[in-house]
Design a protein around this motif. Structure first.
Motif, PDB file in Angstrom:
ATOM      1  N   TYR A  22      -8.299 -21.844   0.402  1.00 55.46           N
ATOM      2  CA  TYR A  22      -8.752 -23.319   0.230  1.00 55.46           C
ATOM      3  C   TYR A  22      -7.716 -24.032   0.497  1.00 55.46           C
ATOM      4  CZ  TYR A  22     -10.340 -27.675  -1.125  1.00 55.46           C
ATOM      5  OH  TYR A  22     -10.550 -29.244  -1.129  1.00 55.46           O
ATOM      6  N   VAL A  23      -7.877 -24.737   1.857  1.00 55.60           N
ATOM      7  CA  VAL A  23      -6.690 -25.891   2.044  1.00 55.60           C
ATOM      8  C   VAL A  23      -7.369 -27.244   1.869  1.00 55.60           C
ATOM      9  CG1 VAL A  23      -5.392 -26.740   4.069  1.00 55.60           C
ATOM     10  CG2 VAL A  23      -6.016 -24.290   4.018  1.00 55.60           C
ATOM     11  N   PRO A  24      -6.688 -28.013   0.941  1.00 59.33           N
ATOM     12  CA  PRO A  24      -7.218 -29.424   0.401  1.00 59.33           C
ATOM     13  C   PRO A  24      -6.924 -30.312   1.581  1.00 59.33           C
ATOM     14  CG  PRO A  24      -5.760 -28.327  -1.357  1.00 59.33           C
ATOM     15  CD  PRO A  24      -5.500 -27.580   0.106  1.00 59.33           C
ATOM     16  N   PRO A  25      -7.632 -31.430   1.620  1.00 61.86           N
ATOM     17  CA  PRO A  25      -7.525 -32.491   2.554  1.00 61.86           C
ATOM     18  C   PRO A  25      -6.216 -33.053   2.741  1.00 61.86           C
ATOM     19  CG  PRO A  25      -9.359 -33.136   0.948  1.00 61.86           C
ATOM     20  CD  PRO A  25      -8.530 -31.931   0.437  1.00 61.86           C
TER      21      PRO A  25
ATOM     22  N   GLN B 233     -13.002 -30.279  -5.897  1.00 63.37           N
ATOM     23  CA  GLN B 233     -11.672 -29.808  -5.027  1.00 63.37           C
ATOM     24  C   GLN B 233     -11.128 -28.793  -6.253  1.00 63.37           C
ATOM     25  OE1 GLN B 233      -9.902 -33.331  -3.703  1.00 63.37           O
ATOM     26  NE2 GLN B 233     -11.136 -33.613  -2.122  1.00 63.37           N
ATOM     27  N   LEU B 234     -10.850 -29.391  -7.280  1.00 58.86           N
ATOM     28  CA  LEU B 234     -10.297 -28.267  -8.204  1.00 58.86           C
ATOM     29  C   LEU B 234     -10.981 -26.953  -8.479  1.00 58.86           C
ATOM     30  CD1 LEU B 234      -9.118 -30.860 -10.936  1.00 58.86           C
ATOM     31  CD2 LEU B 234      -7.609 -29.566  -9.639  1.00 58.86           C
ATOM     32  N   ALA B 235     -12.479 -27.226  -8.391  1.00 60.72           N
ATOM     33  CA  ALA B 235     -13.051 -25.874  -8.615  1.00 60.72           C
ATOM     34  C   ALA B 235     -12.944 -25.073  -7.519  1.00 60.72           C
ATOM     35  CB  ALA B 235     -14.752 -26.429  -8.764  1.00 60.72           C
ATOM     36  N   TRP B 236     -13.054 -25.543  -6.346  1.00 59.87           N
ATOM     37  CA  TRP B 236     -12.607 -24.816  -5.057  1.00 59.87           C
ATOM     38  C   TRP B 236     -11.249 -23.926  -5.206  1.00 59.87           C
ATOM     39  CZ3 TRP B 236     -14.661 -29.096  -1.282  1.00 59.87           C
ATOM     40  CH2 TRP B 236     -16.238 -28.739  -1.166  1.00 59.87           C
ATOM     41  N   LEU B 237     -10.378 -24.802  -5.803  1.00 59.40           N
ATOM     42  CA  LEU B 237      -8.794 -24.227  -6.014  1.00 59.40           C
ATOM     43  C   LEU B 237      -8.984 -23.127  -7.079  1.00 59.40           C
ATOM     44  CD1 LEU B 237      -6.642 -27.494  -5.888  1.00 59.40           C
ATOM     45  CD2 LEU B 237      -6.502 -25.599  -4.217  1.00 59.40           C
TER      46      LEU B 237
ATOM     47  N   ALA C  49     -10.927 -19.944  -5.457  1.00 59.45           N
ATOM     48  CA  ALA C  49      -9.914 -19.284  -4.339  1.00 59.45           C
ATOM     49  C   ALA C  49      -8.891 -18.533  -5.243  1.00 59.45           C
ATOM     50  CB  ALA C  49      -9.253 -20.458  -3.566  1.00 59.45           C
ATOM     51  N   ASP C  50      -8.213 -19.170  -6.146  1.00 62.64           N
ATOM     52  CA  ASP C  50      -7.187 -18.324  -7.037  1.00 62.64           C
ATOM     53  C   ASP C  50      -7.668 -17.131  -7.573  1.00 62.64           C
ATOM     54  OD1 ASP C  50      -5.309 -20.111  -6.115  1.00 62.64           O
ATOM     55  OD2 ASP C  50      -5.304 -21.240  -8.221  1.00 62.64           O
ATOM     56  N   ASP C  51      -9.303 -17.381  -8.270  1.00 59.95           N
ATOM     57  CA  ASP C  51      -9.880 -16.129  -8.956  1.00 59.95           C
ATOM     58  C   ASP C  51     -10.145 -15.129  -7.972  1.00 59.95           C
ATOM     59  OD1 ASP C  51      -9.326 -17.540 -11.302  1.00 59.95           O
ATOM     60  OD2 ASP C  51     -11.355 -18.399 -11.392  1.00 59.95           O
ATOM     61  N   HIS C  52     -10.385 -15.344  -6.854  1.00 65.30           N
ATOM     62  CA  HIS C  52     -11.098 -14.239  -5.999  1.00 65.30           C
ATOM     63  C   HIS C  52     -10.392 -14.056  -4.683  1.00 65.30           C
ATOM     64  CE1 HIS C  52     -14.836 -14.455  -8.205  1.00 65.30           C
ATOM     65  NE2 HIS C  52     -14.547 -15.871  -8.540  1.00 65.30           N
TER      66      HIS C  52
ATOM     67  N   GLU D 210     -20.984 -23.961  -1.481  1.00 62.33           N
ATOM     68  CA  GLU D 210     -20.889 -23.645  -2.708  1.00 62.33           C
ATOM     69  C   GLU D 210     -19.945 -22.201  -3.114  1.00 62.33           C
ATOM     70  OE1 GLU D 210     -24.786 -22.761  -4.041  1.00 62.33           O
ATOM     71  OE2 GLU D 210     -25.141 -20.768  -2.640  1.00 62.33           O
ATOM     72  N   ARG D 211     -19.532 -22.212  -4.165  1.00 57.11           N
ATOM     73  CA  ARG D 211     -19.001 -21.067  -4.813  1.00 57.11           C
ATOM     74  C   ARG D 211     -19.928 -20.035  -5.030  1.00 57.11           C
ATOM     75  NH1 ARG D 211     -17.700 -25.084  -8.068  1.00 57.11           N
ATOM     76  NH2 ARG D 211     -18.374 -24.014  -9.816  1.00 57.11           N
ATOM     77  N   VAL D 212     -19.727 -18.681  -4.245  1.00 50.36           N
ATOM     78  CA  VAL D 212     -20.480 -17.510  -4.484  1.00 50.36           C
ATOM     79  C   VAL D 212     -19.247 -16.425  -4.721  1.00 50.36           C
ATOM     80  CG1 VAL D 212     -22.229 -18.451  -2.876  1.00 50.36           C
ATOM     81  CG2 VAL D 212     -20.374 -17.021  -1.974  1.00 50.36           C
TER      82      VAL D 212
END
Length: 570
Positions: free
Chosen positions: A186-189, A172-176, A179-182, A439-441
């Protein structure tokens, strides 16, 4: 006899049940002069409903328990009048088989709280505090609590904190960060009522991780919540869009959402009769295991699951429930040439499921077999709780059996499944497929299913709608963090005494009833108890938010055991 002070920390349904049993016991015990009792009731959201049943949530978020089978009035209680509070249906005027809006159930719970406060005996004072308890420490002769900047001294406390929040895990941290970088979303659980779903743009494709009850909440929020309508059609409901909806790309392991619960308007008559999975049979399994291995711990898949499957076979005379795992994972080993191929097959399955659920729990049908899974729930704690399973089996039970059984037995009313089928046909919901991955793309989140040709998509938004597993080490509550750091509580670890194998379960370690917490030194604490979600995985299925009318259910027995211990003098 001096004054006694008790803290109920969290006054959702579980905390409310403890309060109810405290007041029943205090009414039934003759008052001896000087014995004043103060009950501090702490809740940051609302007394009665708590966070899950908060009364300010939208009306389209509904319970998956009917009004006729929900109550906060324990059997034999004369304090709450049965004609008013006996069931949610009586209080609300709904039909017993209706599924109430969550906020309406929250209003019922809040009304119960007010009624309990009003019926307290003269020597008992219930003091509501609308604030989160952020700290609890030991002081001479008791406990010191901090909430809303004020301090409170009590003799004993019960933790009934319910559904809290977890710190993000590594994924989840990687997704956050992605999302911030691009510039993504991302909405967490969390709870759908608290998710920023209004920020999802109309027409945008939104990946939604999870296909369970939270997905249904998200689905209804972005359709009914945005002005869309469902109307009857020849084959079932048809969806009339408002034009403001996003397009939901559902991601799940099995590619199948939670299925519809059959209509059960005749509660409390049992919808199915258990013939194989009984207390006696489960106790026999435990005795045989102890004699054979030296430990009473069981292998669930090898010893218990076959009995459950036999129960399903007896309930469904057509044999269509064999095996249950195939019902929960019908797309296993199936391949689809395109998303349209998968969506059409899924829509047909959902339409049929909604029809079968609408027929009720007819003996001999698949729905009788799946409702059996609900009927055995009160028996499974006898097998699972407090390390009743071998560590590897405990992990398998939580990671495989529970999700599969919930797909079949923990679903929404039939109308919601019919709505999902209508949204599939309208293209508003477009599940990715079995075994779906994300996955992150560059520029987004890539989603696809290895079993659906042409399913790969890239989205700008990802909503995490999976129910988070209990994990004490990631609990975001300041109180739980402090108690854990200070060694006042500990995590339950399931250990195989023969091999030393371990499973860190994630829930608070507690004793058997009255559920005293176990501190960092392994000692049972005599003045702090815990029940409900905080103890999940130590005990099983603690998310229950209601008792059963006229039944001495575990919901009330748990609360009564704690109430008796809270009132006991040293």
């Amino acid at each position: 006899m001096g004054e006694q002070a008790i803290a109920v920390i969290g006054v959702g349904p579980r905390g409310l049940s403890v309060l109810e049993r405290l007041l029943v016991r205090l009414r039934d015990t003759p008052h001896r002069g000087g014995g004043e009792v103060t009950i501090w009731a702490f809740d940051a959201v609302g007394h009665g409903g708590g966070r899950v049943w908060r009364i300010d949530q939208p009306s389209w978020l509904t319970a998956n328990t009917t009004a006729g089978e929900s109550t906060m009035r324990s059997p034999g209680d004369d304090g709450l009048p049965a004609h008013r509070f006996g069931t949610m249906a009586r209080w609300s005027g709904l039909e017993p088989g209706a599924y109430p809006a969550r906020r309406l159930y929250g209003q019922y719970l809040a009304d119960v709280f007010r009624a309990l406060c009003a019926t307290a005996p003269p020597h008992v004072h219930v003091r509501p505090v609308r604030a989160e308890v952020t700290r609890m420490t030991r002081v001479p002769g008791g406990l010191r609590l901090v909430a809303g900047g004020a301090a409170y001294r009590v003799d004993k406390a019960v933790l009934a904190t319910g559904h809290g929040s977890l710190e993000p895990d590594e994924r989840q941290l990687a997704w956050l960060r992605h999302a911030d970088d691009h510039g993504l979303r991302y909405v967490p659980p969390g709870l759908a009522a608290e998710m920023p779903l209004d920020d999802l743009p109309p027409g945008a494709e939104v990946a939604v991780r999870g296909f369970g009850l939270t997905f249904y909440d998200v689905m209804r929020a972005v359709t009914l919540g945005r002005g869309g309508r469902f109307v009857p059609g020849p084959a079932g409901l048809r969806y009339l869009p408002s034009g403001d909806e996003p397009r939901l790309l559902a991601l799940s392991r099995g590619g199948l959402p939670f299925l519809a619960r059959p209509a059960v308007p005749d509660f409390p008559a049992p919808p199915v009769r258990l013939r194989v999975v009984t207390e006696e049979r489960l106790a026999e399994l435990r005795a045989v295991a102890l004699a054979a291995t030296g430990t009473p711990q069981l292998d669930f898949a090898r010893l218990v699951e076959p009995l459950i499957q036999l129960e399903a076979d007896l309930a469904c005379s057509t044999g269509a429930a064999h095996p249950l795992t195939r019902l929960a994972r019908p797309f296993r080993d199936r391949w689809f040439t395109s998303p349209d191929d998968y969506h059409a097959g899924l829509a047909r399955l959902l339409r049929a499921d909604a029809r079968h659920a609408g027929d009720g729990c007819v003996d001999g049908t698949v729905k009788a077999a799946t409702e059996m899974l609900r009927a055995i729930r009160p028996l499974l704690p006898q097998v699972v709780d407090f390390g009743g399973l071998l560590p590897h089996s405990h992990r398998d039970f939580l990671g495989r059996f529970v999700p599969e059984s919930f797909v079949l037995s923990a679903g929404p009313p039939a109308a919601h499944v019919d709505q999902l089928a209508a949204l599939l046909e309208a293209g508003i919901v477009a599940p990715v497929g079995p075994g779906a991955a994300v996955e992150r793309v560059p520029g987004g989140f890539g989603v696809w299913s290895p079993q659906v040709g042409g399913s790969r998509r890239v989205t700008k938004a990802l909503v995490d709608a999976r129910a988070p597993a209990r994990d004490l080490s990631r609990d975001a509550s300041p109180l739980i963090k402090q108690l854990l750091a200070d060694g006042m509580v500990s995590e339950f670890v399931n250990v195989d005494p023969a091999t030393g194998a371990r499973f860190d379960a994630g829930g608070l370690a507690v004793t058997r009833a009255p559920y005293r917490v176990i501190d960092g030194m392994g000692r049972a604490v005599r003045d702090i108890h815990a029940l409900g979600v905080a103890t999940n995985h130590t005990r099983w299925f603690t998310e229950v938010g209601t008792g059963r009318p006229g039944q001495d259910s575990p919901f009330f027995r748990d609360a009564d055991a704690i109430a008796a211990a809270l009132l006991a003098r040293p």
